[in-house]
Write an enzyme that holds these catalytic residues in place. Structure first.
Site, mmCIF file in Angstrom:
data_model
loop_
_atom_site.group_PDB
_atom_site.id
_atom_site.type_symbol
_atom_site.label_atom_id
_atom_site.label_comp_id
_atom_site.label_asym_id
_atom_site.label_seq_id
_atom_site.Cartn_x
_atom_site.Cartn_y
_atom_site.Cartn_z
ATOM 1 N N ASP A 48 40.741 85.421 -80.610
ATOM 2 C CA ASP A 48 39.276 85.382 -80.627
ATOM 3 C C ASP A 48 38.679 86.453 -79.706
ATOM 4 O O ASP A 48 37.828 86.161 -78.857
ATOM 5 C CB ASP A 48 38.773 83.980 -80.222
ATOM 6 C CG ASP A 48 37.266 83.829 -80.463
ATOM 7 O OD1 ASP A 48 36.707 84.600 -81.268
ATOM 8 O OD2 ASP A 48 36.658 82.937 -79.838
ATOM 9 N N GLN B 112 41.941 77.114 -80.132
ATOM 10 C CA GLN B 112 41.247 77.041 -78.830
ATOM 11 C C GLN B 112 41.026 75.579 -78.472
ATOM 12 O O GLN B 112 40.164 74.913 -79.050
ATOM 13 C CB GLN B 112 39.909 77.797 -78.905
ATOM 14 C CG GLN B 112 40.101 79.311 -78.969
ATOM 15 C CD GLN B 112 38.845 80.058 -79.377
ATOM 16 O OE1 GLN B 112 38.246 79.769 -80.408
ATOM 17 N NE2 GLN B 112 38.445 81.043 -78.589
ATOM 18 N N ARG C 191 30.967 85.786 -65.872
ATOM 19 C CA ARG C 191 30.320 85.246 -67.068
ATOM 20 C C ARG C 191 31.074 83.989 -67.469
ATOM 21 O O ARG C 191 32.284 84.029 -67.730
ATOM 22 C CB ARG C 191 30.375 86.272 -68.196
ATOM 23 C CG ARG C 191 29.842 85.769 -69.551
ATOM 24 C CD ARG C 191 30.221 86.796 -70.602
ATOM 25 N NE ARG C 191 29.710 86.518 -71.927
ATOM 26 C CZ ARG C 191 30.312 85.743 -72.825
ATOM 27 N NH1 ARG C 191 31.430 85.101 -72.527
ATOM 28 N NH2 ARG C 191 29.801 85.606 -74.033
ATOM 29 N N ASP D 12 31.828 81.386 -70.033
ATOM 30 C CA ASP D 12 31.729 81.331 -71.488
ATOM 31 C C ASP D 12 31.435 79.913 -71.985
ATOM 32 O O ASP D 12 31.988 78.947 -71.476
ATOM 33 C CB ASP D 12 33.088 81.803 -72.044
ATOM 34 C CG ASP D 12 33.083 81.937 -73.544
ATOM 35 O OD1 ASP D 12 32.322 82.755 -74.057
ATOM 36 O OD2 ASP D 12 33.858 81.206 -74.201
ATOM 37 N N GLU E 266 26.597 81.695 -70.404
ATOM 38 C CA GLU E 266 26.547 82.046 -71.816
ATOM 39 C C GLU E 266 26.250 80.751 -72.547
ATOM 40 O O GLU E 266 27.146 79.963 -72.850
ATOM 41 C CB GLU E 266 27.867 82.661 -72.282
ATOM 42 C CG GLU E 266 27.752 83.322 -73.647
ATOM 43 C CD GLU E 266 28.432 82.574 -74.790
ATOM 44 O OE1 GLU E 266 28.146 82.891 -75.943
ATOM 45 O OE2 GLU E 266 29.259 81.669 -74.534
ATOM 46 N N ASP F 244 28.774 89.154 -80.220
ATOM 47 C CA ASP F 244 28.658 88.000 -81.114
ATOM 48 C C ASP F 244 27.604 88.248 -82.194
ATOM 49 O O ASP F 244 26.934 89.272 -82.214
ATOM 50 C CB ASP F 244 28.322 86.741 -80.310
ATOM 51 C CG ASP F 244 29.564 86.165 -79.627
ATOM 52 O OD1 ASP F 244 30.677 86.342 -80.171
ATOM 53 O OD2 ASP F 244 29.419 85.553 -78.558
ATOM 54 N N ARG G 265 32.203 89.354 -87.111
ATOM 55 C CA ARG G 265 31.737 89.904 -85.834
ATOM 56 C C ARG G 265 32.483 91.196 -85.478
ATOM 57 O O ARG G 265 32.016 92.006 -84.689
ATOM 58 C CB ARG G 265 31.905 88.872 -84.709
ATOM 59 C CG ARG G 265 30.971 87.683 -84.847
ATOM 60 C CD ARG G 265 31.242 86.639 -83.784
ATOM 61 N NE ARG G 265 32.603 86.131 -83.855
ATOM 62 C CZ ARG G 265 33.145 85.322 -82.960
ATOM 63 N NH1 ARG G 265 32.447 84.941 -81.923
ATOM 64 N NH2 ARG G 265 34.386 84.887 -83.094
HETATM 65 C C1 GLC Z 1 31.583 82.639 -76.689
HETATM 66 C C2 GLC Z 1 31.987 84.078 -76.967
HETATM 67 C C3 GLC Z 1 32.468 84.186 -78.378
HETATM 68 C C4 GLC Z 1 33.633 83.248 -78.572
HETATM 69 C C5 GLC Z 1 33.264 81.818 -78.175
HETATM 70 C C6 GLC Z 1 34.473 80.959 -78.076
HETATM 71 O O1 GLC Z 1 30.503 82.266 -77.446
HETATM 72 O O2 GLC Z 1 30.921 84.942 -76.712
HETATM 73 O O3 GLC Z 1 32.823 85.502 -78.703
HETATM 74 O O4 GLC Z 1 34.052 83.269 -79.907
HETATM 75 O O5 GLC Z 1 32.659 81.789 -76.900
HETATM 76 O O6 GLC Z 1 35.234 81.314 -76.970
#
Ligand code: GLC
Length: 650
Positions: A141, A252, A282, A284, A326, A396, A520
């Protein structure tokens, strides 16, 4: 009373710390721990107070903070002290950022170090390097499926390379932003591997279920994030013969923050990267940190408590470090990630301004600023010591998460309007020069998002194919207009790598099995450095965009009113194609700058006399702080050419 109890606990905990910790000079650590302990203890208790091992976990938490403090270099500790004294340092207009993949931008971290002068040339002094932590080969990812949180992926380089890069950046006065993927791990992470082998300790790091009973209950209210490629929120694991919660891709695994051991591990990791020289981390997917049956499992109160706790702990060990949230969620939810009910930011100091980003794209498609104006009016105020990360594009997709009520008040029907936007940007709509692609189509809800590079979305790709100089010029104008809006709004502007030289969509992802289903990758290009050289060729597309942005960054840095101290006033102008706001110098209230952008393809005018008695302009004398020129005025009517912007001052 409670405060006293928590302080006596603090003393007990300190007595129990490992002797090697106590041998060190811990003065600053003790002062900061003392100041933050009440909050840390309260939050940790709120989250984990019901557990028998609460005290043991609390000791472990303090130990982790102390050990990472001891490992912090003198240089970084000096920075801690400086930033504590000048704690609004990041609100200044002097910062301008760029987000990039180290491999796509420069091969690897060493390559990136060789490119630092490129950032200097453009004026960029904050670089967000997207995830460089170790990831599996295929299922990664884009780096957000981490298999080892404490090492750099060999494709990017090594910890040593990173440390050299961090120190070169620091010498140049540049900020380093790194990602920590706090919500999930790769299914190849050691914790997941051990869980799969049956170790209960590690099964407790995740949300793992024997049968579908609980997963089915969750599914009733949880949306799907990647409905096309990873439908549902749970994945069956053959080895365990159990279901694992996987909100994003099936590889994930979501971390279970109701387990304090997970919190402590992740805090340790955040502090580890802080000690590697990250100025900003950052975080996530923060909206997803807490799961609850019967909810969307996003933006839960506990997710905020976790972030507050992370911040307070980081404040003790590495106070120089800032967090970016984020959280691509509804506007009313986003601002909560700065910290609710706090006067100064107590969660993340910085948050992505996804609302503004999507609204700007709406204005491009409709040539109208009605929804943009309304959306910004509805954006809740943020805290004083907090700032936006303003961006036009990122790695993204563009989600169309506007408020339905705002869409209606702007005169559109929400479903039809979103459909129009998707059709417009994917080029389905007649007359649209955009070359985006749909992303994340959800069959059940009909929702869909948009992929594509800035240049291709504003029509540069189509114009270049047609070799039409007027259309090429128009696309460049829109690129500069959009950027002028993020550079002046208030917050840190974040360019996306490649956009500064007009990089188009990259279709090569379609040939790669691991990427082909994720559009993406259309806008995650490899930088073509030969093309970048064209920035020196007068009249080239690259030169016009690069120099335009370079000038914009330099101008921004010199305009004190662009610092972010909640010093923006949105102006209600009668013209539906204009977006205008006033920025005022926080130290000199009489000194203002009028920002106005025309999103239409024909000239528009603004009656300056209708702006009320703000007493800022002698109309005869106004000047555009970007170009240095005087704008076109007829009496007190300001004429703004198509897709043009002004940063007007007297
Ligand atoms: C965040 C990232 C994105 C990713 C997602 C899962 O939104 O910016 O690219 O796919 O997390 O980790």
């Amino acid at each position: 009373m409670y405060e006293q109890v928590s302080h006596s606990l603090l003393n007990e905990i300190l007595d129990e710390l490992k002797p090697e910790i106590l041998k060190r000079d811990l003065r600053h650590f003790y002062t900061r721990l003392g100041a933050n302990f009440y909050a840390i203890h309260s939050l940790f208790h709120l989250l984990y107070g019901g557990r028998e091992d609460f005290r043991e976990q609390m000791i472990r938490l303090v130990e982790v903070m102390a050990i990472q403090y001891i490992k912090r270099s003198n240089e970084l500790e000096q920075l801690d002290i400086e930033r504590e004294q000048n704690h609004n340092w990041f609100l200044s207009q002097e910062w301008a950022g760029m987000a990039l993949y180290s491999d796509c931008f420069a091969g690897d971290l060493n390559g990136l170090r060789d490119k630092l002068s490129y950032f200097n040339e453009l004026g960029i002094n904050m670089v967000h390097i997207m995830p460089i932590l170790k990831c599996p080969e295929g299922a990664r990812d884009g780096g957000y499926a981490v298999s080892d949180f404490r090492d750099v992926d060999p494709r990017a380089g090594s910890l040593d390379d990173l440390s050299q890069l961090a120190s070169s950046m620091r010498k140049r006065g540049m900020l380093l932003t790194l990602d920590v993927v706090v919500n999930h791990t790769s299914n190849e992470h050691a914790w997941a591997v051990k869980a799969r082998q049956g170790e209960t300790k590690y099964q407790d790091y995740y949300y793992i279920f024997q049968n579908r009973e609980i997963p089915d209950m969750f599914e009733e209210t949880m949306p799907e994030i990647f409905p096309e490629t990873a439908p549902g929120n749970f994945t069956w694991d053959e080895d365990m013969q159990k279901w694992v919660m996987t909100v994003f891709n099936d590889y994930q695994w979501d971390l279970n923050y109701s387990n304090p051991a997970v919190f402590i591990e992740m805090l340790d990791i955040i502090l580890f990267w802080s000690n590697q020289g990250a100025d900003i981390i950052r975080l996530d997917a923060v909206a997803f940190l807490w799961k609850k049956i019967g909810t969307t499992s996003q933006n839960e109160r506990e997710a905020h408590l976790i972030l507050q706790l992370m911040k307070d702990c980081c404040q003790v060990t590495a106070p120089a470090v800032l967090f970016i949230a984020e959280a691509i969620v509804a506007p009313v939810e986003i601002t909560k990630y700065f910290g609710e009910d706090a006067i100064i930011a107590k969660e993340c100091e910085i948050a992505y301004n996804a609302t503004y980003m999507a609204l700007l794209w709406d204005a491009v498609a409709t040539k109208s600023t009605t929804l943009l104006n309304r959306g910004i009016q509805s954006l809740p105020d943020k805290l004083d010591r907090a700032t936006w990360l303003n961006y036009v594009r990122c790695h993204d997709d563009i989600g169309l998460g506007f408020d339905d009520a705002d869409i209606r008040l702007s005169g559109y029907e929400p479903h039809a309007h979103r459909k129009f936007l998707v059709d417009y940007f994917t080029g389905v709509y007649d007359d649209s020069p955009a070359r985006g692609r749909p992303f994340g189509f959800n069959k059940k809800s009909g929702d869909v998002r948009i992929s594509g590079s800035l240049s291709s979305l504003v029509g540069l790709e189509a114009a270049l194919e047609k070799d039409d100089p007027d259309e090429i010029d128009l696309a460049i104008k829109i690129i500069l207009l959009l950027n002028s809006m993020i550079f002046s709004f208030g917050g840190i502007p974040l360019l996306y790598y490649g956009d500064e030289i007009g990089t188009l969509n990259d279709y090569s992802y379609l040939d790669d099995d691991h990427k082909a289903t994720d559009s993406r990758w259309l806008h995650r290009p490899r930088i073509n450095w030969d093309k970048a050289e064209l920035r020196y060729q007068h009249g080239s597309v690259e030169q016009k965009i690069f120099d335009g942005l370079k000038k914009m960054i330099a101008a921004r840095k010199s305009i004190a009113a662009f610092a972010d101290f909640n010093n923006r006033e949105l102006l209600e102008v009668e013209n539906p194609h204009l977006f205008a706001f006033l920025r005022t110098n926080p130290d000199r209230p009489g000194e203002s700058i009028l920002v106005v952008g025309n999103f239409d393809d024909s000239p528009q005018y603004l009656d300056l006399s209708k702006l009320g008695n703000r007493g800022i302009f002698e109309y005869g004398q106004i000047r555009d702080a970007y170009s240095g020129e005087s704008p076109n005025l007829f009496k007190d009517q300001l004429v703004i050419p198509p897709y043009h912007f002004y940063w007007l001052t007297d």
